[in-house]
Write a protein that holds these residues in place. Structure first.
Motif, short mmCIF file in Angstrom:
data_model
loop_
_atom_site.label_atom_id
_atom_site.label_comp_id
_atom_site.label_asym_id
_atom_site.label_seq_id
_atom_site.Cartn_x
_atom_site.Cartn_y
_atom_site.Cartn_z
N GLY A 1 2.39 -14.32 70.63
CA GLY A 1 3.21 -13.09 71.23
C GLY A 1 3.84 -13.70 72.46
N SER A 2 3.09 -14.04 73.40
CA SER A 2 3.78 -14.57 74.57
C SER A 2 4.83 -15.55 74.24
CB SER A 2 2.73 -15.47 75.44
OG SER A 2 2.14 -16.45 75.03
N LEU A 3 4.72 -16.71 73.59
CA LEU A 3 5.72 -17.46 73.15
C LEU A 3 7.01 -16.89 72.77
CD1 LEU A 3 3.60 -20.35 71.63
CD2 LEU A 3 4.62 -20.34 73.82
N HIS A 4 6.76 -16.00 71.87
CA HIS A 4 7.67 -15.24 71.26
C HIS A 4 8.64 -14.56 72.50
CE1 HIS A 4 9.23 -12.33 67.75
NE2 HIS A 4 10.14 -13.01 68.49
N VAL A 5 8.07 -13.93 73.16
CA VAL A 5 8.77 -13.03 74.27
C VAL A 5 9.48 -14.04 75.03
CG1 VAL A 5 8.22 -11.72 76.29
CG2 VAL A 5 7.01 -11.18 74.22
N ALA A 6 8.81 -15.31 75.46
CA ALA A 6 9.40 -16.27 76.11
C ALA A 6 10.76 -16.84 75.84
CB ALA A 6 8.38 -17.40 76.70
N LEU A 7 10.65 -17.22 74.45
CA LEU A 7 11.93 -17.70 73.83
C LEU A 7 13.16 -16.60 73.73
CD1 LEU A 7 13.33 -19.88 72.22
CD2 LEU A 7 12.07 -19.13 70.00
N GLU A 8 12.52 -15.37 73.44
CA GLU A 8 13.70 -14.40 73.27
C GLU A 8 14.62 -14.10 74.73
OE1 GLU A 8 11.90 -10.77 72.10
OE2 GLU A 8 12.46 -11.18 69.90
N LYS A 9 13.88 -14.58 75.63
CA LYS A 9 14.38 -14.28 76.95
C LYS A 9 15.29 -15.31 77.38
CE LYS A 9 10.62 -11.76 79.14
NZ LYS A 9 9.43 -11.81 80.48
N ARG A 10 15.19 -16.41 76.50
CA ARG A 10 16.21 -17.48 77.00
C ARG A 10 17.13 -17.81 75.82
NH1 ARG A 10 13.75 -23.16 78.16
NH2 ARG A 10 15.91 -23.13 79.14
N LEU A 11 17.08 -16.89 74.99
CA LEU A 11 18.27 -17.12 73.86
C LEU A 11 19.61 -16.38 74.50
CD1 LEU A 11 16.19 -16.21 70.79
CD2 LEU A 11 17.18 -18.31 71.20
N PRO A 12 20.64 -16.77 74.30
CA PRO A 12 21.88 -16.17 74.76
C PRO A 12 22.59 -15.08 74.16
CG PRO A 12 22.47 -18.08 73.66
CD PRO A 12 20.91 -17.92 73.54
N PHE A 13 22.14 -14.68 72.85
CA PHE A 13 22.83 -13.72 72.07
C PHE A 13 23.38 -12.52 72.72
CE2 PHE A 13 20.24 -15.97 68.89
CZ PHE A 13 21.24 -16.43 68.41
N PHE A 14 22.58 -11.96 74.05
CA PHE A 14 23.05 -10.83 74.72
C PHE A 14 23.59 -11.18 76.02
CE2 PHE A 14 19.70 -9.47 71.67
CZ PHE A 14 20.37 -8.16 70.97
N SER A 15 23.85 -12.57 76.18
CA SER A 15 24.59 -12.59 77.41
C SER A 15 25.96 -12.36 77.49
CB SER A 15 24.36 -14.16 77.53
OG SER A 15 25.37 -14.74 78.79
N VAL A 16 26.44 -12.10 78.63
CA VAL A 16 28.02 -11.78 78.76
C VAL A 16 28.58 -12.91 78.48
CG1 VAL A 16 27.71 -9.30 80.05
CG2 VAL A 16 27.77 -11.63 81.35
N ARG A 17 28.15 -14.10 78.75
CA ARG A 17 28.89 -15.49 78.66
C ARG A 17 28.95 -16.07 77.38
NH1 ARG A 17 26.38 -19.23 81.06
NH2 ARG A 17 24.48 -18.33 81.41
#
Length: 204
Positions: free
Chosen positions: A22-38
């Protein structure tokens, strides 16, 4: 090892995998750029290239080792072909795709339990892909025909195939050491994926 009886008073395989990753999943999701404005089309293409560089070798290692317990259809659930299709849509031919860097530091899949742990990560990603698919359709006008088939690999069958996978996991009786090996492989798959994407400079 695969056992014939469930351990009494210990978590099911699914519960162990969920808790252990669970914690690894959450950590990775936070770093994926799919929702980044850039995020733009170029960054998205580089993401696809990096995903291919991980999925191609890990699926080859998993599906070719003969250790996955009966009941899992490797051909039906292969993700690499959709990544190739998406890369083709972005103008990469077979030569260019074959020249892409590939991850060589893969988890060790030396037991049926280890294979199950990795499969849990790969199959679970198809659910998140549905959310990402909708975001990429809105943000970059991408769909299954022009570069986002990987995010919709199972299409309308996504929910059903996830349930079938959970039923598959539930049909297998593993002793406690085997469950621990499955969790370790799942964790290694998550962390290995993040490290690979990081090395390809596609994460936030």
């Amino acid at each position: 090892m695969l056992s014939q009886a469930h351990d009494i008073g210990v978590p099911s395989l699914l519960e162990a995998l969920r808790t252990g990753t669970g914690s690894l999943h959450v950590a990775l999701e936070k770093r994926l750029p799919f929702f980044s404005v850039r995020l733009d089309a170029d960054w998205y293409r580089r993401l696809l290239e990096a995903y291919y560089g991980f999925y191609a070798p890990i699926e080859a290692a998993l599906y070719g080792n003969g250790l996955i317990p009966n009941g899992f259809d490797c051909l039906l659930r292969a993700k690499t072909p959709t990544l190739i299709r998406d890369l083709n849509a972005f103008g990469l031919d077979d030569h260019a795709i074959n020249a892409l860097p590939r991850c060589t530091r893969l988890p060790t899949f030396d037991s049926p339990a280890a294979c199950l742990g990795a499969l849990y990560v790969l199959e679970g990603a198809t659910l998140g892909g549905q959310v990402l698919r909708r975001e990429m359709a809105t943000r970059l006008a991408l769909d299954s025909d022009n570069g986002a088939s990987f995010l919709n690999v199972y299409g309308a069958e996504t929910g059903r195939r996830w349930k079938e996978f959970l039923d598959y996991l539930g049909s297998l009786s593993l002793d406690m050491p085997a469950k621990q090996r499955a969790v370790m492989a799942a964790r290694s798959t998550f962390s290995g994926f993040e490290q690979w994407l990081d090395s390809q400079e596609v994460l936030l």
